[in-house]
Design a protein around this motif. Sequence first.
Motif, PDB file in Angstrom:
ATOM      1  N   ALA A   1     -54.148 -29.261 -52.907  1.00 17.32           N
ATOM      2  CA  ALA A   1     -52.759 -28.631 -52.367  1.00 17.32           C
ATOM      3  C   ALA A   1     -51.773 -28.440 -53.269  1.00 17.32           C
ATOM      4  O   ALA A   1     -51.571 -29.356 -54.222  1.00 17.32           O
ATOM      5  CB  ALA A   1     -51.981 -29.501 -51.275  1.00 17.32           C
ATOM      6  N   VAL A   2     -51.129 -27.363 -53.352  1.00 19.30           N
ATOM      7  CA  VAL A   2     -49.982 -26.913 -54.698  1.00 19.30           C
ATOM      8  C   VAL A   2     -48.702 -26.255 -53.937  1.00 19.30           C
ATOM      9  O   VAL A   2     -48.737 -25.806 -52.666  1.00 19.30           O
ATOM     10  CB  VAL A   2     -50.719 -25.923 -55.467  1.00 19.30           C
ATOM     11  CG1 VAL A   2     -51.878 -26.579 -56.581  1.00 19.30           C
ATOM     12  CG2 VAL A   2     -50.862 -24.623 -54.948  1.00 19.30           C
ATOM     13  N   LYS A   3     -47.721 -26.424 -54.746  1.00 21.36           N
ATOM     14  CA  LYS A   3     -46.478 -25.956 -54.308  1.00 21.36           C
ATOM     15  C   LYS A   3     -46.304 -24.553 -54.474  1.00 21.36           C
ATOM     16  O   LYS A   3     -45.698 -23.749 -54.025  1.00 21.36           O
ATOM     17  CB  LYS A   3     -45.373 -26.713 -54.963  1.00 21.36           C
ATOM     18  CG  LYS A   3     -45.345 -28.190 -54.465  1.00 21.36           C
ATOM     19  CD  LYS A   3     -44.237 -29.209 -55.330  1.00 21.36           C
ATOM     20  CE  LYS A   3     -44.599 -30.621 -55.096  1.00 21.36           C
ATOM     21  NZ  LYS A   3     -43.789 -31.482 -55.771  1.00 21.36           N
ATOM     22  N   LYS A   4     -46.942 -24.071 -55.737  1.00 17.41           N
ATOM     23  CA  LYS A   4     -46.773 -22.717 -56.129  1.00 17.41           C
ATOM     24  C   LYS A   4     -48.127 -22.394 -56.626  1.00 17.41           C
ATOM     25  O   LYS A   4     -48.664 -22.933 -57.637  1.00 17.41           O
ATOM     26  CB  LYS A   4     -45.591 -22.377 -57.203  1.00 17.41           C
ATOM     27  CG  LYS A   4     -44.279 -22.986 -56.786  1.00 17.41           C
ATOM     28  CD  LYS A   4     -43.293 -22.765 -57.962  1.00 17.41           C
ATOM     29  CE  LYS A   4     -41.898 -23.141 -57.554  1.00 17.41           C
ATOM     30  NZ  LYS A   4     -40.921 -23.146 -58.888  1.00 17.41           N
ATOM     31  N   THR A   5     -48.444 -21.358 -56.162  1.00 19.35           N
ATOM     32  CA  THR A   5     -50.052 -20.580 -56.433  1.00 19.35           C
ATOM     33  C   THR A   5     -49.706 -19.902 -57.909  1.00 19.35           C
ATOM     34  O   THR A   5     -50.554 -19.807 -58.495  1.00 19.35           O
ATOM     35  CB  THR A   5     -50.599 -19.745 -55.489  1.00 19.35           C
ATOM     36  OG1 THR A   5     -49.816 -18.735 -55.190  1.00 19.35           O
ATOM     37  CG2 THR A   5     -50.959 -20.650 -54.305  1.00 19.35           C
ATOM     38  N   ASP A   6     -48.563 -19.342 -58.054  1.00 21.60           N
ATOM     39  CA  ASP A   6     -48.250 -18.520 -59.550  1.00 21.60           C
ATOM     40  C   ASP A   6     -48.766 -19.383 -60.643  1.00 21.60           C
ATOM     41  O   ASP A   6     -49.271 -18.931 -61.704  1.00 21.60           O
ATOM     42  CB  ASP A   6     -46.786 -17.881 -59.346  1.00 21.60           C
ATOM     43  CG  ASP A   6     -46.597 -17.112 -58.408  1.00 21.60           C
ATOM     44  OD1 ASP A   6     -47.603 -16.470 -57.996  1.00 21.60           O
ATOM     45  OD2 ASP A   6     -45.525 -16.592 -58.251  1.00 21.60           O
TER      46      ASP A   6
END
Length: 474
Positions: free
Chosen positions: A354-359
């Motif tokens: 799980a991530v905060k920002k996919t960029d």
Amino acid sequence: MKKVFFRLLFFIAFAAAAFIGFRIWNKNEPLQYFDADTQCIVAMDGIRNKDFLEVWPFLETLFREEEAPTPEEIQKNRKYLSKLYLLADTSGSGKKRKTVAIADPGLYYYLALFRAKTWLDDDHGVYRLKEEVLDEQGEKYPLLRKLRLDFGNGLIFVAQSAEDLQYFKGKAVQYREKRKGEKNKAPAAVAEDQKRKEVREILDDNRKKLLTALWFFPENGLGLTALSFSNYAKNEVFYQDAVLYFREEVDAPVFEGSDMRKLARVKGDAWAYLSLRDYSDLNRILLLYDFFTSLGESPEKARDVLSGPYRVSNSTKEALFFLQLLSGITLEDELKNIDREILLSVDEKMLVIAVKKTDRVKKIVRKIDIPKETVAIDEEKKTVRITLPFLEDLAAVNPTLQDRIPELAKNQFLAANIPMGTVTPLLPEDWSWLSAFRNIEITGQGKEIRIHTSCNLEDYNRAVENIREKNKGN
């Protein structure tokens, strides 16, 4: 005649009451010899109520054939012993370890005192075994010649030196002195009582099991305070439970469950889930890794890992510096992008993060030139699925790979279900003994991590033989 009878009855009742009162007043508990210097406790409580016939097929592998008592002998003689404790201390210096075995025979204490002179000789204020006993058994059990024994407060003490005996027996006097007058309100005495209470609760929780071993750790970066092992057998299956105990308040990144989980489903029967508040503290992450790796060798090795300050090595720092220089990627920043949760599915050969920002993840994929087919990014759920090629050789436990939801409590930070048959090829050599176990279940919640394992008699015997072969040269 009646008067004589009642007088006799009164005398017996008075003598019994006096005896019980004397017994209670003078009786000590083995935990009164435990304090801040104690590194390890091995405890067997409620011995009279244990069924040694059930567990004996597993225990007898620990003895040489000519030394092994019969299960019937143990079962018959268990009535003479209520508790048996083994304590190991550093005596405050950390240089020399002192050990003692403390046996509580209950009311049979007085029988032991009465019979002691038939098999013990005085040795400068303590006891040792008589020469005729040593002549008969000393060659078979060389350790017997070193042993020194003593009695006191309803307990029997056995150690390898008179100095160790006096050291531990002196603790009971210190214990009572600390609790006189205002001393019992001192912070050190309060903390010691709290620790003793926690130990008592752990031992009581495992009272019905064969034995419980507790190791205590110094202050460390993980907030880990103790590790317990307990085991029992039923229907020719051997079970072992381990529990890691942490302080009430533990700094990031150890440990914190997620309230809003993105990773709710897993495929297959072999999987692991982890939720940390922060993955960017490399000192602590590497310390955590080294601790669990060393735990595969022994609790003593794990204790050594935690005994001093931990720092990332210079070679690791250099490697991270060149990574940043060549790719423009700062590992610490990328680790901060992990939104607490990581889920590994061994059957699906997949790691989900799980991530905060996919960029940020897309940037890493471009810069490192990772094959696109191995990384799948879900923009909506903000998750990254990474295929793990090194798991391809592992057989799936459940070939159908049905989706299911792991049963996780609200504040649970760790969960795993690991059938050992699937991951044995990945085990380091020091962990090879784990292959004896069928399955490992791990639960991390609150300030505890619980590990439950089981194995059958055939696999257990094989693991014992493998450990013996490995230790032959040591």
